[in-house]
Design a protein around this motif. Sequence first.
Motif, short mmCIF file in Angstrom:
data_model
loop_
_atom_site.label_atom_id
_atom_site.label_comp_id
_atom_site.label_asym_id
_atom_site.label_seq_id
_atom_site.Cartn_x
_atom_site.Cartn_y
_atom_site.Cartn_z
N ASN A 59 0.82 -1.20 0.00
CA ASN A 59 0.00 0.00 0.00
C ASN A 59 0.86 1.26 0.00
N ALA A 60 1.95 1.20 0.77
CA ALA A 60 2.87 2.34 0.80
C ALA A 60 3.45 2.60 -0.58
N VAL A 61 3.86 1.54 -1.24
CA VAL A 61 4.43 1.68 -2.58
C VAL A 61 3.40 2.26 -3.54
N LYS A 62 2.17 1.79 -3.48
CA LYS A 62 1.12 2.32 -4.35
C LYS A 62 0.93 3.81 -4.11
N GLY A 63 0.84 4.20 -2.85
CA GLY A 63 0.63 5.60 -2.52
C GLY A 63 1.79 6.48 -2.94
N ILE A 64 3.01 6.02 -2.71
CA ILE A 64 4.19 6.79 -3.07
C ILE A 64 4.33 6.86 -4.59
N ASN A 65 4.02 5.76 -5.25
CA ASN A 65 4.11 5.71 -6.70
C ASN A 65 3.21 6.77 -7.33
N VAL A 66 1.96 6.82 -6.90
CA VAL A 66 1.04 7.83 -7.42
C VAL A 66 1.46 9.22 -6.94
N GLY A 67 1.80 9.32 -5.65
CA GLY A 67 2.14 10.60 -5.06
C GLY A 67 3.37 11.26 -5.66
N ARG A 68 4.28 10.46 -6.22
CA ARG A 68 5.49 11.04 -6.80
C ARG A 68 5.39 11.21 -8.30
N PHE A 69 4.76 10.26 -9.01
CA PHE A 69 4.85 10.25 -10.47
C PHE A 69 3.58 10.72 -11.18
N PHE A 70 2.50 10.98 -10.43
CA PHE A 70 1.32 11.59 -11.04
C PHE A 70 1.70 12.96 -11.58
N ASN A 71 1.16 13.34 -12.74
CA ASN A 71 1.46 14.62 -13.37
C ASN A 71 2.95 14.76 -13.67
N CYS A 83 3.93 20.52 -6.11
CA CYS A 83 4.58 20.97 -4.88
C CYS A 83 4.24 20.01 -3.75
N LEU A 84 3.03 19.48 -3.82
CA LEU A 84 2.54 18.54 -2.83
C LEU A 84 2.73 17.13 -3.38
N ALA A 85 3.83 16.47 -2.99
CA ALA A 85 4.14 15.15 -3.55
C ALA A 85 5.18 14.46 -2.69
N ALA A 86 5.23 13.13 -2.79
CA ALA A 86 6.26 12.36 -2.09
C ALA A 86 7.60 12.63 -2.78
N MET A 93 0.92 19.74 6.79
CA MET A 93 -0.05 18.64 6.81
C MET A 93 0.70 17.32 6.85
N THR A 94 0.14 16.35 7.56
CA THR A 94 0.70 14.99 7.60
C THR A 94 -0.41 13.99 7.27
N TRP A 95 -0.14 13.15 6.29
CA TRP A 95 -1.06 12.07 5.95
C TRP A 95 -0.57 10.77 6.61
N VAL A 96 -1.50 9.97 7.08
CA VAL A 96 -1.18 8.69 7.69
C VAL A 96 -1.78 7.59 6.83
N ASN A 97 -0.92 6.74 6.29
CA ASN A 97 -1.35 5.65 5.41
C ASN A 97 -2.19 6.17 4.23
N GLN A 98 -1.80 7.33 3.70
CA GLN A 98 -2.49 7.93 2.56
C GLN A 98 -1.49 8.65 1.68
N LEU A 99 -1.83 8.74 0.39
CA LEU A 99 -0.99 9.53 -0.51
C LEU A 99 -1.26 11.02 -0.26
N HIS A 100 -0.36 11.85 -0.75
CA HIS A 100 -0.45 13.29 -0.53
C HIS A 100 -1.51 13.88 -1.47
N PHE A 101 -2.59 14.35 -0.88
CA PHE A 101 -3.72 14.86 -1.67
C PHE A 101 -4.34 16.04 -0.93
N GLY A 102 -4.61 17.13 -1.67
CA GLY A 102 -5.21 18.31 -1.05
C GLY A 102 -6.72 18.22 -1.02
N TYR A 103 -7.28 17.89 0.11
CA TYR A 103 -8.74 17.79 0.25
C TYR A 103 -9.35 19.19 0.37
#
Length: 491
Positions: A265-277, A282-285, A434-444
């Motif tokens: 799950n961590a890999v999935k979140g980091i993968n999207v959080g870093r390589f999306f767009n 600015c908000l990314a792993a 902001m700190t996310w716990v077990n979540q990808l970096h996303f601006g709600y």
Amino acid sequence: MTQALINGERVGAKSGEEMPVVNPATGEQFDSVPKSGAEDVDAAVEAAKAAFGPWSKTDPDERAQIMRAGVAKIQENSKEIAKLLVQEQGKPMMEAMGELHHFLHGMNFYADLASKIRGSYAPLPSTFGTSYGMVIKRPIGVCAAIVPYNFPLTLMGTKVGPALAAGNTIVVKPADTTPLATLRIAELMQEAELPAGVLNVVTGPGKEVGEALVGHPDVRRVAFTGSTAVGRRVMEIAAPQFKRVSAELGGSDPVIVCPDANVENAVKGINVGRFFNAGQACLAAKRVYVFEEVYDQFMESLIKRVSRYEVGDGMEKAEKPKIRMGPLNAARHRDALQEQLDDAVKGGASVAYQGETNGGGGYFFAPAILENAPHDSRVTREETFGPLLPVFKVKSINEAIGLANDTSYGLGSSIWTYNVRYINKAAQEIESGMTWVNQLHFGYDELPFGGIKDSGIGREHGPEALESYLEAKSVAVGDLDVVEEEGSGLQ
């Protein structure tokens, strides 16, 4: 040429000059917009100032209804807008549709809050007779929104939404490279009966248009998203006139992966959080600290997932099981990223993985993962704005948090763990907005977001953002007859 929008009309620059809009996947111009200057900014601000009085007095429910009508109009034209975004920004169509959805969600969120603005009441001491106090909320006036190229729609929405809901008018300055989707959205809002002058869009170079807008004496509120260096300049220009400023700036978000984490799950979140767009966020792993117990497992899974990316034109779909990654938005961004990678390797980092580009004429950069990068290298000290990710091995939570805080930035952060002590420690000790716990970096939209340190000042998103577009005014109400009878000396 696609013209600017001032006072409800499509207009060119007063100078007659234009500037190109280039498709970053091909490097070729496909449209142009006005190269506006200070005179054009004056016209836009004048229009916004004239529109402010009537708009600020509009019933809040009516403001909300007009905003929702604009949202509906934009939704009807979503594919057209997304296509413009792909052509000018480079992101794949699926990501462009996702960004537009986020924009629409945010506009609806603030439309819902337009009629929820609240003041307060307070009984006052009886020194001058019976009296009471009120705090009323009033719109600020003409606002300026300066928007970057990476998420031009959502980051416009975080400014336009609360500004309009609060009863302000606004002038938007989009990034030089991504003005088209912004202009189309403003035009559709106009067609949905938004009064002329309430929302204006001026295109042109940041140095001329942006600085003229920030320094304009009739602009009282400035909302900026962009680099830390430009944010400092915005603050310098705005400070002498004591303008209300929010600045959401650069970031170097740390991620901590603990021994008890669900590594996949961590890999999935980091993968999207870093390589999306294509990593342009600015908000990314941007720095990953992995406990040594799960480091090998993490790296194996991460490389496997990142290898699925295929760089190419965002208008085209990747062949399964590949995932399309578009180009960077400009050649200078690609070159800067390559310099950061080269600097890290020169300092002793190893490239654990790097994909391949298509060798075409666009501004492509293949996703890359680094190991053992020096912590004083550019890839950690600077903001890394692209698909380049350094991973570090750590032995303890204290080491991880210490390295996470070893930066001038403080935008976002995250931790992957089920250990409540680690969660609490990260929440309390990581220096970030902001700190996310077990979540990808996303601006709600529902939560306030912004940074500390070199990552900026102020907050966007959430009801808190609406407050930053309102002035609190105190009103004391008493009985003057009582005051005079008691001989207070007040006349």
